[in-house]
Write an enzyme that holds these catalytic residues in place. Structure first.
Site, PDB file in Angstrom:
ATOM      1  N   HIS A  98      -3.118  56.161  49.944  1.00  0.00           N
ATOM      2  CA  HIS A  98      -2.006  57.080  49.687  1.00  0.00           C
ATOM      3  C   HIS A  98      -0.727  56.305  49.357  1.00  0.00           C
ATOM      4  O   HIS A  98      -0.437  55.287  49.974  1.00  0.00           O
ATOM      5  CB  HIS A  98      -1.699  57.937  50.920  1.00  0.00           C
ATOM      6  CG  HIS A  98      -2.623  59.087  51.113  1.00  0.00           C
ATOM      7  ND1 HIS A  98      -3.922  58.941  51.520  1.00  0.00           N
ATOM      8  CD2 HIS A  98      -2.419  60.430  50.975  1.00  0.00           C
ATOM      9  CE1 HIS A  98      -4.486  60.138  51.632  1.00  0.00           C
ATOM     10  NE2 HIS A  98      -3.592  61.052  51.298  1.00  0.00           N
ATOM     11  N   ASN A 129      -4.780  48.743  53.441  1.00  0.00           N
ATOM     12  CA  ASN A 129      -4.526  50.170  53.669  1.00  0.00           C
ATOM     13  C   ASN A 129      -4.506  50.527  55.153  1.00  0.00           C
ATOM     14  O   ASN A 129      -3.678  51.318  55.592  1.00  0.00           O
ATOM     15  CB  ASN A 129      -5.594  50.990  52.944  1.00  0.00           C
ATOM     16  CG  ASN A 129      -5.333  52.484  53.020  1.00  0.00           C
ATOM     17  OD1 ASN A 129      -4.203  52.939  52.914  1.00  0.00           O
ATOM     18  ND2 ASN A 129      -6.391  53.252  53.208  1.00  0.00           N
ATOM     19  N   GLU A 210      12.789  43.708  41.846  1.00  0.00           N
ATOM     20  CA  GLU A 210      13.228  44.341  40.609  1.00  0.00           C
ATOM     21  C   GLU A 210      12.655  43.599  39.393  1.00  0.00           C
ATOM     22  O   GLU A 210      12.254  44.237  38.401  1.00  0.00           O
ATOM     23  CB  GLU A 210      14.746  44.405  40.548  1.00  0.00           C
ATOM     24  CG  GLU A 210      15.352  45.436  41.488  1.00  0.00           C
ATOM     25  CD  GLU A 210      16.814  45.684  41.253  1.00  0.00           C
ATOM     26  OE1 GLU A 210      17.265  46.821  41.456  1.00  0.00           O
ATOM     27  OE2 GLU A 210      17.525  44.723  40.859  1.00  0.00           O
ATOM     28  N   PHE A 217      16.491  49.561  41.551  1.00  0.00           N
ATOM     29  CA  PHE A 217      16.563  50.316  42.794  1.00  0.00           C
ATOM     30  C   PHE A 217      18.011  50.599  43.155  1.00  0.00           C
ATOM     31  O   PHE A 217      18.877  49.748  42.958  1.00  0.00           O
ATOM     32  CB  PHE A 217      15.856  49.555  43.909  1.00  0.00           C
ATOM     33  CG  PHE A 217      14.378  49.383  43.682  1.00  0.00           C
ATOM     34  CD1 PHE A 217      13.507  50.438  43.901  1.00  0.00           C
ATOM     35  CD2 PHE A 217      13.855  48.188  43.217  1.00  0.00           C
ATOM     36  CE1 PHE A 217      12.146  50.299  43.664  1.00  0.00           C
ATOM     37  CE2 PHE A 217      12.505  48.029  42.979  1.00  0.00           C
ATOM     38  CZ  PHE A 217      11.645  49.096  43.206  1.00  0.00           C
TER      39      PHE A 217
END
Length: 218
Positions: A98, A129, A210, A217
């Protein structure tokens, strides 16, 4: 001049209170903006993956709704887009990881079900995960339960292989940005079996993240 700049910035703030870090729009195929009820995403319709998913997390977002566990295709995406299917993950050894996680959306059945759209998944090793990625999710919920408003961005970069018949990229790295009233974290996790259990190990400078993601951001 100032008014036009402020208006431009205002347009970058999505209805769910998330800043549009990549300038995603519904006119793009590879940077397609999809605003759900519980989160927003930029989706690459050619690669079949989310570029990023972002959401806010507060104590009101967490309730008693159990995990719905209904993985399904995202039929809201435009026709012709490559769309991940649950079958793509079978027998691969990768988790359906997710981005906006299930436990962050337990205030209503619909919101929890929405987190199981396959567009909100990326292939992750079980070690990542169920290890530092999951521990970071739990930490964010702890902050929210203390009354803090947490803003979260997540995604994957690079492609070390392809998954399933649709050829979904398996990211080399998975990243997260966490904003709280007290601190901001920029994190880059290797999508491998060899990961450290402490998520803070993967903190990196803003400029580095970035550069690697290509996003600005806030």
């Amino acid at each position: 001049m100032l008014i036009s700049i402020l208006f431009s910035l205002f347009l970058q703030v999505l209805p769910v209170g998330i800043f549009n870090i990549s300038g995603a729009s519904t006119a793009s195929t590879t940077n397609y903006l999809s605003v759900k009820k519980g989160y927003a995403m930029s989706y690459d319709g050619k690669m079949g993956k989310a570029n990023w998913v972002a959401w806010t997390l507060m104590s009101a977002d967490m309730g008693d709704v159990p995990r719905t566990n209904k993985f399904k295709q995202d039929d809201s995406l435009p026709r012709g887009f490559v769309i991940a299917d649950e079958q793509d993950y079978k027998y691969t050894g990768y988790d359906r990881g997710h981005l906006c996680n299930s436990e962050d959306r337990t205030s209503s059945y619909f919101l929890n079900e929405e987190t199981f759209l396959m567009s909100n998944m990326l292939p992750q090793t079980p070690q990542l995960n169920r290890g530092p990625w999951e521990r970071l999710e739990a930490y964010c919920r702890k902050l929210a339960m203390r009354g803090q408003k947490v803003i979260i961005y997540a995604g994957g970069i690079g492609a070390k292989d392809r998954l399933g018949s649709t050829g979904i990229p398996i990211p080399m790295y998975c990243w997260k940005v966490i904003y709280t009233p007290e601190k901001t974290w920029y994190l880059l996790f290797p999508n491998s079996a060899d990961v450290h259990p402490n998520w803070q190990t993967y903190s990196i400078p803003l400029a580095q993240l970035e550069k690697m993601t290509g996003y600005n951001f806030p």
